[in-house]
Design an enzyme around this catalytic site. Structure first.
Site, PDB file in Angstrom:
ATOM      1  N   SER A 178      33.455  15.027  -2.325  1.00  0.00           N
ATOM      2  CA  SER A 178      34.901  15.043  -2.110  1.00  0.00           C
ATOM      3  C   SER A 178      35.577  14.667  -3.419  1.00  0.00           C
ATOM      4  O   SER A 178      34.946  14.090  -4.316  1.00  0.00           O
ATOM      5  CB  SER A 178      35.281  14.032  -1.016  1.00  0.00           C
ATOM      6  OG  SER A 178      36.670  13.785  -1.003  1.00  0.00           O
ATOM      7  N   TYR A 186      34.886   5.339   2.544  1.00  0.00           N
ATOM      8  CA  TYR A 186      34.669   6.776   2.368  1.00  0.00           C
ATOM      9  C   TYR A 186      34.404   7.106   0.896  1.00  0.00           C
ATOM     10  O   TYR A 186      33.463   7.849   0.577  1.00  0.00           O
ATOM     11  CB  TYR A 186      35.888   7.543   2.882  1.00  0.00           C
ATOM     12  CG  TYR A 186      35.763   9.049   2.776  1.00  0.00           C
ATOM     13  CD1 TYR A 186      34.991   9.763   3.684  1.00  0.00           C
ATOM     14  CD2 TYR A 186      36.432   9.755   1.780  1.00  0.00           C
ATOM     15  CE1 TYR A 186      34.875  11.144   3.601  1.00  0.00           C
ATOM     16  CE2 TYR A 186      36.329  11.133   1.689  1.00  0.00           C
ATOM     17  CZ  TYR A 186      35.549  11.827   2.600  1.00  0.00           C
ATOM     18  OH  TYR A 186      35.432  13.195   2.502  1.00  0.00           O
TER      19      TYR A 186
END
Length: 331
Positions: free
Chosen positions: A206, A219
């Protein structure tokens, strides 16, 4: 007489020590010359590689054929995973869709049936955070369709709130799915690739694996972990007999409209709006076929980040504050 003998001894000792020092200096000079020559060779190789990349950018990309590849995709029931499954099916690959949600996985198969009259697609339900379940899955897939040649680690969850508001169970779950599942799929499918002396591992990280973001501390930690894991695995494969046979690709997508970003914060929607999962999947397949080692989507973000890392931290933060993109808390 004794004085003469003493003087003779001093002269002999000095000469011996002088020869010893001379040999030591000569060896040191030779070591320095060797080090400089090795560095010069590396420097020339770097220049040649830069020229190669420059001309490669100017030429048409060479894409490899992926028809017939057995491709296993985790998190294939929705979002980027589903779009990847459909793209690979359209290319004539044998696609194994893995997801914990049976209904979503069946929906992916239905869409593939509309896309192709006879899609080469297999759906399997599996919790990829469960090591034993993944190993059993690998054995079943090999028995049913053959050894997996392409592994796409796409599965992920993204709770979005301040660190203090994450529960211990939530943090463990994020790491189980976003990080540990990669180790279990690698344990299961990397040996199959080594047996074939061919393979490709694609991990979806990501943009949060490139820069840290508010409300995404666990995350971000998982996505940076995936980045480190892939870099280390790349080096490990380079040191062994599989460096020319098993390829790795690491993808850092910007915020994508998959439902994970419940409250996105975008200052410049015309330039940095949420990405379309179909376009992201298309870019991932292109990176796979071109054997790209790592890239952001859009690709410019990786170059911007690399240049910003050369600047003083305050300069990077000023640019980050200006762009002002991220996610708001979902609580």
């Amino acid at each position: 007489m004794s004085i003469c003998l003493a003087l003779a001894g001093l002269v002999f000792a000095f000469g011996k020590n002088f020869n010893f020092n001379t040999n030591k200096v000569s060896k040191r000079i030779m070591d320095v010359v060797q080090d400089l020559s090795e560095f010069f060779v590396v420097f020339v190789k770097i220049l040649i590689e830069l020229l190669h990349r420059f001309f490669e950018k100017m030429m048409t990309k060479k894409f490899k054929d992926i028809s017939g590849e057995i491709i296993l995709i985790t998190g294939a029931g929705h979002g980027i995973g589903r779009e990847l499954a459909l793209h690979y099916t359209a290319w004539g690959s044998v696609v194994v869709c893995v997801d914990i949600n049976e209904k979503n996985n069946e929906e992916t198969l239905k869409k593939a049936n509309v896309l192709c009259k006879i899609p080469f697609m297999l759906i399997r339900i599996c919790d990829v955070s469960d090591r034993e379940a993944v190993l059993q899955l690998a054995a079943k897939v090999e028995a049913e369709v053959g050894r997996v040649s392409v592994l796409v680690n796409n599965v992920g969850i993204m709770p979005t709130h301040p660190l203090e508001q994450h529960t211990p169970e939530e943090i463990r779950r994020v790491f189980d799915i976003n990080v540990l599942s990669h180790f279990w799929t690698l344990e299961a499918f990397l040996p199959q690739m080594k047996q074939q002396y061919r393979g490709h591992i694609i991990c979806i990280s990501s943009i949060a694996g490139v820069v840290g973001l508010t409300n995404l501390v666990p995350y971000c930690a998982t996505k940076f972990a995936v980045r480190g894991m892939m870099e280390a695995l790349h080096q490990e494969l380079r040191d062994g007999p599989y460096k020319d046979f098993i390829k790795l690709t690491l993808i850092y997508p910007y915020m994508t409209n998959t439902g994970l970003c419940k409250r996105p914060k975008v200052k410049f929607p015309s330039m940095l709006g949420l990405l379309d999962p179909k376009e992201v999947a298309k870019k991932i397949v292109e990176a796979h076929r071109a054997n790209v080692t790592e890239t952001t989507i859009p690709s410019s973000l990786l170059h911007i980040n690399n240049w910003c890392r050369l600047l003083p931290i305050r300069c990077s933060l000023l640019l980050k504050d200006y762009i002002d993109s991220g996610v708001e808390s979902d609580l």
